[in-house]
Design an enzyme around this catalytic site. Structure first.
Site, PDB file in Angstrom:
ATOM      1  N   THR A  40       0.747  -1.190  -0.148  1.00  0.00           N
ATOM      2  CA  THR A  40       0.004   0.173   0.010  1.00  0.00           C
ATOM      3  C   THR A  40       0.804   1.224   0.038  1.00  0.00           C
ATOM      4  OG1 THR A  40      -0.088  -0.251   2.381  1.00  0.00           O
ATOM      5  CG2 THR A  40      -2.040  -1.129   1.141  1.00  0.00           C
ATOM      6  N   ALA A 126      14.892 -12.071   4.729  1.00  0.00           N
ATOM      7  CA  ALA A 126      13.750 -12.736   5.436  1.00  0.00           C
ATOM      8  C   ALA A 126      12.555 -11.724   5.420  1.00  0.00           C
ATOM      9  CB  ALA A 126      14.368 -13.060   6.713  1.00  0.00           C
ATOM     10  N   SER A 130      16.206  -5.830   6.690  1.00  0.00           N
ATOM     11  CA  SER A 130      17.460  -5.739   7.144  1.00  0.00           C
ATOM     12  C   SER A 130      18.361  -4.548   6.376  1.00  0.00           C
ATOM     13  CB  SER A 130      18.356  -6.984   7.007  1.00  0.00           C
ATOM     14  OG  SER A 130      18.332  -7.198   5.541  1.00  0.00           O
ATOM     15  N   SER A 131      18.069  -4.180   5.178  1.00  0.00           N
ATOM     16  CA  SER A 131      18.381  -3.115   4.304  1.00  0.00           C
ATOM     17  C   SER A 131      17.892  -1.987   4.980  1.00  0.00           C
ATOM     18  CB  SER A 131      18.004  -3.416   3.103  1.00  0.00           C
ATOM     19  OG  SER A 131      16.863  -2.983   2.816  1.00  0.00           O
ATOM     20  N   GLU A 163      18.153   3.539  -0.850  1.00  0.00           N
ATOM     21  CA  GLU A 163      17.784   2.278  -1.325  1.00  0.00           C
ATOM     22  C   GLU A 163      17.086   2.272  -2.873  1.00  0.00           C
ATOM     23  OE1 GLU A 163      16.448  -0.285   1.197  1.00  0.00           O
ATOM     24  OE2 GLU A 163      15.732  -1.801  -0.359  1.00  0.00           O
ATOM     25  N   ASP A 175       9.293   0.622   5.110  1.00  0.00           N
ATOM     26  CA  ASP A 175      10.535  -0.175   5.940  1.00  0.00           C
ATOM     27  C   ASP A 175      11.265   1.158   6.755  1.00  0.00           C
ATOM     28  OD1 ASP A 175       9.436  -2.087   4.499  1.00  0.00           O
ATOM     29  OD2 ASP A 175      11.321  -2.307   3.198  1.00  0.00           O
ATOM     30  N   TYR A 227       8.587  -7.156  -7.795  1.00  0.00           N
ATOM     31  CA  TYR A 227       8.138  -5.931  -7.193  1.00  0.00           C
ATOM     32  C   TYR A 227       7.925  -4.651  -8.161  1.00  0.00           C
ATOM     33  CZ  TYR A 227       8.254  -2.348  -3.364  1.00  0.00           C
ATOM     34  OH  TYR A 227       7.777  -1.509  -2.419  1.00  0.00           O
TER      35      TYR A 227
HETATM   36  C1  GLA Z   1       8.935  -3.950   0.783  1.00  0.00           C
HETATM   37  C2  GLA Z   1       9.264  -2.634   0.521  1.00  0.00           C
HETATM   38  C3  GLA Z   1       8.310  -1.688   1.106  1.00  0.00           C
HETATM   39  C4  GLA Z   1       6.654  -2.207   0.948  1.00  0.00           C
HETATM   40  C5  GLA Z   1       6.615  -3.827   1.054  1.00  0.00           C
HETATM   41  C6  GLA Z   1       5.317  -4.348   0.794  1.00  0.00           C
HETATM   42  O1  GLA Z   1       9.308  -4.269   1.940  1.00  0.00           O
HETATM   43  O2  GLA Z   1      10.564  -2.410   0.882  1.00  0.00           O
HETATM   44  O3  GLA Z   1       8.398  -0.154   0.763  1.00  0.00           O
HETATM   45  O4  GLA Z   1       6.469  -1.757  -0.351  1.00  0.00           O
HETATM   46  O5  GLA Z   1       7.431  -4.420   0.186  1.00  0.00           O
HETATM   47  O6  GLA Z   1       4.310  -3.561   1.547  1.00  0.00           O
END
Ligand code: GLA
Length: 389
Positions: A40, A126, A130-131, A163, A175, A227
């Site tokens: 989202t 995982a 971690s990044s 990133e 994240d 992705y």
């Molecule tokens: C990864 C991406 C986030 C997000 C999620 C899915 O973790 O780094 O920005 O899009 O996928 O919710």
């Protein structure tokens, strides 16, 4: 898990051993699990992550030779040593790129260079960020060390640009926001469009519950295709609907317009339906938690979220589906894959006294699928990025 003091000592003494001087400080930033609100964030929608007790530490000191020297206890054979002026995507690559990307973002402030020693326990690959933990530990360290006037939101943006632009993974802000903004004992309700936040109390133990994290051991890589494809599909759906972001679609019924009889229209309809219903699920989960209702009530919403990620968004993998099925069959109130998908971890909401039974059931199921036992732990909401010493 190490205490903050023990973790800071370990990073500082490793720094001394490698660089022959004391670090000027040690900073930490956590990994995360998202309770609900997947895929989202780049659609302007809602997310609800918690920070994990698992963190990445950066011990750091300024240099005067114009070089950035990066060392990691987890990657002992992959030191990086690059002139500040030569920092560029791919230079350095690998683990060091995530840290270097943050330095590159703020390069104008560090002409003399930096020595950085990294340590941590956020499992890589995982789906537990971690990044972002590495990026945010370096970002918060640079802010403090260089006295930069950066708000928490600025830190999130710096880490996210590292990133996106340096590493080349086209992620959203989930994240990095979790790693910087989460607080102990709370889930972070974030509106990714206006960046509004609310710390929602998330004390599962008080309700006799636990949030079990199960790492399937299948890895993901967000710099890879899946992705990126999902992002493109979401943008295409929003464009066809004439809205800036899928967040702006009020009702799933409005998505019917995407179904123009073509196979592509059907795909876009399913992708958009995931995003719109997922935003609604986040709001329902937040409503339940805010009202202080029994958190068991959020379980079915987690499982619904998984089914939507599996069938509509198509980012799950068979082992994560097996994990969710086995957890729910063994008595979990709900379960779902977390993060970007294509591998990684699942969470299961379980009664505290059922942690072992559910873990054993998932382990059995994995054995039948020919997979090794999942790595598992109970996630308790921890603090965001901070200075340790
Ligand atoms: C990864 C991406 C986030 C997000 C999620 C899915 O973790 O780094 O920005 O899009 O996928 O919710």
């Amino acid at each position: 898990m190490r205490t903050d003091d023990a973790a800071a000592d370990r990073a500082a003494s490793a720094f001394r051993e490698r660089f022959g001087t004391d670090p000027e400080g040690v900073w930490a930033a956590p990994g995360r699990v998202n309770v609900i609100g997947e895929h989202t964030d780049y659609n302007g929608g809602f997310v609800l992550p918690i920070a994990l007790p698992h963190a990445t530490r950066a011990a750091m000191a300024r240099r005067d030779d114009g070089r950035v020297v990066l060392r990691s206890l987890q990657h002992p054979d992959e030191d990086a040593d690059v002139a500040v002026a030569d920092l560029a995507p791919g230079s350095p690559s690998g683990w060091a790129g995530y840290a270097a990307g943050v330095v590159a973002e703020l390069a104008g402030s560090v002409p003399g260079g930096l020595s950085v020693l990294v340590d941590g326990e956020v499992p890589a690959g995982a789906g537990l960020s971690s990044s972002a933990a590495l990026e945010c530990a370096v970002a918060v360290a640079l802010r403090d060390l260089l006295g930069l006037d950066l708000s928490p939101e600025d830190l999130v943006d710096v880490a996210r640009r590292a990133e996106n632009d340096f590493v080349g993974a086209p992620t959203g802000i989930l994240d990095q926001s979790a790693s910087v903004l989460c607080t102990e004992g709370h889930a972070l309700f974030l509106d990714t469009r206006d960046r509004g936040t609310e710390q929602v109390p998330f004390d599962l133990a008080a309700a006799g519950l636990a949030l079990l994290v199960l790492d399937s051991g299948t890895t993901h890589d967000h710099a890879a295709g899946g992705y990126r494809d999902r992002r493109r599909e979401c943008e295409a759906a929003a464009e066809q609907l004439g809205v800036p972001l899928l967040r702006d679609v009020a009702d799933v019924a409005d998505l019917e317009r995407l179904r123009d009889g073509s196979a592509e229209g059907e795909v876009l309809h399913r992708r958009a339906r995931h995003v719109v219903t997922e935003d609604q699920r986040v709001l329902r989960v937040v409503g339940t938690l805010r009202a202080g209702e029994d958190p068991r009530a959020i379980g079915p919403l987690l499982t619904e979220g998984h089914i939507s990620l599996r069938d509509d968004f198509e980012v799950s993998v068979p082992l994560l589906d097996a994990c969710v099925d086995a957890a729910v069959a063994a008595g979990a109130h709900g379960a779902r894959m977390v993060g970007g998908g294509f591998g990684g971890s699942a969470i299961a909401l379980v009664d505290a006294d059922a942690v072992d039974t559910v873990t054993a059931a998932v382990t059995d199921r994995f054995a039948r699928e020919g997979a090794p036992a999942p790595r598992s732990f109970v996630a308790v909401p921890a603090a965001g990025a901070r200075r340790l010493s």
